[in-house]
Scaffold this active site. Sequence first.
Site, short mmCIF file in Angstrom:
data_model
loop_
_atom_site.label_atom_id
_atom_site.label_comp_id
_atom_site.label_asym_id
_atom_site.label_seq_id
_atom_site.Cartn_x
_atom_site.Cartn_y
_atom_site.Cartn_z
N CYS A 2 3.54 12.68 0.62
CA CYS A 2 2.71 13.80 0.20
C CYS A 2 1.23 13.45 0.24
O CYS A 2 0.85 12.33 -0.08
CB CYS A 2 3.08 14.20 -1.23
SG CYS A 2 4.79 14.67 -1.41
N ARG A 27 0.68 10.55 7.45
CA ARG A 27 1.48 9.98 6.36
C ARG A 27 2.92 10.48 6.39
O ARG A 27 3.78 9.90 5.73
CB ARG A 27 0.85 10.35 5.00
CG ARG A 27 -0.52 9.75 4.81
CD ARG A 27 -1.26 10.46 3.69
NE ARG A 27 -0.63 10.28 2.39
CZ ARG A 27 -1.03 9.41 1.48
NH1 ARG A 27 -2.06 8.64 1.71
NH2 ARG A 27 -0.41 9.32 0.32
N TRP A 72 6.33 15.97 1.25
CA TRP A 72 7.47 15.24 1.77
C TRP A 72 8.55 15.38 0.70
O TRP A 72 8.40 14.88 -0.40
CB TRP A 72 7.10 13.76 1.98
CG TRP A 72 8.14 12.92 2.62
CD1 TRP A 72 8.39 12.78 3.95
CD2 TRP A 72 9.08 12.06 1.96
NE1 TRP A 72 9.41 11.89 4.16
CE2 TRP A 72 9.85 11.43 2.95
CE3 TRP A 72 9.33 11.75 0.61
CZ2 TRP A 72 10.87 10.52 2.66
CZ3 TRP A 72 10.34 10.84 0.32
CH2 TRP A 72 11.09 10.25 1.34
N ASN A 98 1.37 15.04 -6.31
CA ASN A 98 2.10 13.93 -5.68
C ASN A 98 2.75 13.12 -6.80
O ASN A 98 2.11 12.88 -7.82
CB ASN A 98 1.15 12.99 -4.93
CG ASN A 98 0.61 13.60 -3.66
OD1 ASN A 98 1.03 14.68 -3.26
ND2 ASN A 98 -0.31 12.90 -3.02
N GLY A 99 3.96 12.65 -6.57
CA GLY A 99 4.64 11.86 -7.59
C GLY A 99 5.91 12.56 -8.03
O GLY A 99 6.36 13.51 -7.38
N GLU A 480 13.56 -6.81 11.83
CA GLU A 480 12.44 -5.93 12.20
C GLU A 480 12.79 -5.13 13.47
O GLU A 480 12.51 -3.93 13.55
CB GLU A 480 11.18 -6.79 12.40
CG GLU A 480 9.94 -6.05 12.83
CD GLU A 480 9.48 -4.94 11.87
OE1 GLU A 480 10.01 -4.82 10.76
OE2 GLU A 480 8.60 -4.17 12.28
N LYS A 484 13.03 -1.05 13.61
CA LYS A 484 12.24 -0.25 14.57
C LYS A 484 13.15 0.71 15.35
O LYS A 484 12.87 1.88 15.46
CB LYS A 484 11.51 -1.13 15.58
CG LYS A 484 10.31 -1.90 15.15
CD LYS A 484 9.11 -1.10 14.74
CE LYS A 484 9.17 -0.76 13.28
NZ LYS A 484 8.49 -1.63 12.39
N GLU A 487 14.57 3.49 13.09
CA GLU A 487 13.69 4.53 12.56
C GLU A 487 13.12 5.45 13.64
O GLU A 487 12.91 6.62 13.38
CB GLU A 487 12.59 3.97 11.65
CG GLU A 487 11.54 3.14 12.29
CD GLU A 487 10.49 2.63 11.29
OE1 GLU A 487 10.24 3.28 10.27
OE2 GLU A 487 9.91 1.56 11.57
N HIS A 503 31.14 -13.70 10.12
CA HIS A 503 31.75 -13.46 8.81
C HIS A 503 31.94 -11.97 8.56
O HIS A 503 32.14 -11.57 7.41
CB HIS A 503 30.89 -14.09 7.71
CG HIS A 503 30.77 -15.58 7.84
ND1 HIS A 503 31.80 -16.43 7.51
CD2 HIS A 503 29.78 -16.36 8.31
CE1 HIS A 503 31.43 -17.69 7.75
NE2 HIS A 503 30.20 -17.67 8.24
N LYS A 601 4.63 7.64 6.31
CA LYS A 601 3.86 6.43 6.58
C LYS A 601 3.58 5.67 5.28
O LYS A 601 3.73 4.46 5.23
CB LYS A 601 2.55 6.79 7.28
CG LYS A 601 1.69 5.60 7.67
CD LYS A 601 2.38 4.76 8.74
CE LYS A 601 1.59 3.52 9.10
NZ LYS A 601 2.46 2.53 9.79
O1 M6R Z 1 2.56 0.28 3.71
P1 M6R Z 1 3.65 -0.72 3.49
O2 M6R Z 1 3.53 -1.90 4.39
O3 M6R Z 1 3.76 -1.16 2.05
O4 M6R Z 1 4.97 0.04 3.86
C1 M6R Z 1 6.23 -0.54 3.68
C2 M6R Z 1 7.30 0.22 4.41
O5 M6R Z 1 7.37 1.53 3.94
C3 M6R Z 1 7.04 0.26 5.92
O6 M6R Z 1 6.94 -1.03 6.46
C4 M6R Z 1 8.18 1.01 6.64
O7 M6R Z 1 9.37 0.31 6.54
C5 M6R Z 1 7.79 1.26 8.11
N1 M6R Z 1 8.11 2.59 8.48
C6 M6R Z 1 8.46 0.33 9.06
O8 M6R Z 1 8.15 0.59 10.38
#
Ligand code: M6R
Length: 606
Positions: A2, A27, A72, A98-99, A480, A484, A487, A503, A601
């Site tokens: 948000c 965001r 959001w 927001n919140g 990682e 990627k 997402e 395992h 974001k």
């Molecule tokens: O802004 P931050 O690094 O604290 O964000 C953490 C995660 O929300 C962020 O890395 C998220 O997992 C990304 N979308 C990964 O690509």
Amino acid sequence: MCGIFGYVGNRQATPLLMEGLRRLEYRGYDSSGVAVINGQIEVAKKIGKVSELASMIPTGIEGNIGISHTRWATHGGVTDENAHPHISNQSNVAIVHNGIIENARQLRPRLEKQGVKFLSETDSEVLVHLIAHYLDLGSTPLSSVRRALHRVRGTWGLCVVFEGEDIIICARNGSPLVIGIGEGESFIASDQHALTQYTDRAIFLEDGEIAVVSAGKVQMHLLSGGRAAQNITTLEEDWGEADLGEFPHFMLKEIHEQPEALRQCISGRTLSSEGNCKLGGLELSSKELQKIPHVRLLGCGTSLHACQVGRLAIEKLARVPASAHVASEFRHNDPIIDPKALFLAVSQSGETADTLSAVKEIQLKGGKVRGVVNVVGSTIARQCGRGVYIHSGPEQAVASTKAFTNMTAALVMFSIQIGRARSLTRNRGRDLVKNLNAIPDQLEAYLANPGPIMEAVKAVKEAKMVLFLGRGVSAPVAREGALKLMEVAYIPCLAYPAAEMKHGPIALLEPGSPVVVIAPNDELKEKTRSNIQECRARGAKIILIHEEGDDIAEEADISISVPITTPLLSPLLTVVPLQLLAYNTALELDCDVDRPRNLAKSVTVE
Ligand code: M6R
């Protein structure tokens, strides 16, 4: 997540609000809306893109005071009704929030009993009705907001406008808000980057503060009563608006920015002849570094993966225990805090609510936390006070790429610094520093010739599931890579330390199952080779990320090589083909690469 933007001044508010919302779009959001005062309050809100909202109000709503929001969804589905602003039944108060209001479910029926008619399913709507209720009882706008906030539990960054009043009241508890003060006009935003084009004079609201904002003026108050100090800060860095340049998407642009971003991160921080690094912002002397009994790193998502690489580097080079924690779990497990331990909170945005809560928990229990953050002046950076900026520049794509490389580099530099204060020899330090300084050029060389990424895309794009494997520092790289691909291309992915695969996850392998293996030329490579063979024996298709000229390439169905470096630094190179794999797979599948569904974001709720 948000976003909030507000304006009070002499200009027409609507175009400014729309521009503010556009700047907050990166965001992540699912709906947006504005409320503008022109005598009475007029509201327009809609699910979908900000551009759709703009076309709904082509001539603008007249008025010089307004608030706006990108939502959001948390409480209540993605509907026009649930979009913000929310307005009181008498249309005399409107709010953006927001919140999360945690006791909304209890308050709602009580307000309904008093005759309030709810128009949305959101938790936020209770706030507007509570404020309107106190206004009805004769309270001033400030006192109504205060009284309403005393009734709720949860987190807020909020703005309220009132019919017939030329002020915006804002308040903060756990969700960021910044007020920008211009000449005869004021701006409010949940993200300082929406303000920098208008002014560099800003007040960052602290938790428990309420501000009454009018044109060019701000009065600061405390929720608990009385006035608060007005600390005006100069906004330090204006990243401006990142544009795409020659690239079709921000994700690809940011992948290609990694060499230069990494140069920014390491520049001036390596001491080649001493085989050392200096992260001045940590404000830790060699003597202090020698005494640290434990280093604990915290982060979420990609930042967590950087922490996992960092913790291995710290243990290896400094021989001090180090652990990486899922920040979203941390405070809920009543952690034991050793005040002598060093805590590092890692975050690109510096606004992640889970990481911020962990920081506060540590501080509450007497621990000291340093930030490893990208966004200058962000909440986590300010909450920690001291720390390291990773200098990635603006990261706009939801999928984090260049922040991972810079966080990892910052943590490796820290591991060299703490290592040199303890057990790391100058020669070994020199070797690491030399290799680190070479990485930006190596990244450039790799990006110019990334290998058979499209072949790998073909292997994964229709897969039911993709398994990512790696050992040691390559295990977080595997995680990682999986994150990627999941997402941005919505393909279910599993990431496992390579040996752990047998395992359990090996049960998933069928002929043709794609398995991505990260196997740099380190002391674990031969063990990883055995795990590759176990997968191959079940018919899996191996996409192998390895170092140039390494004979492990013979184990691959699709072999992608990266430049040679020292094992500890390999994540800075091996992660890049995984980023490209995710990006290109998402494109093939026609996914919205920069704005993947459901994601935000900055994740500013717990
Ligand atoms: O802004 P931050 O690094 O604290 O964000 C953490 C995660 O929300 C962020 O890395 C998220 O997992 C990304 N979308 C990964 O690509």
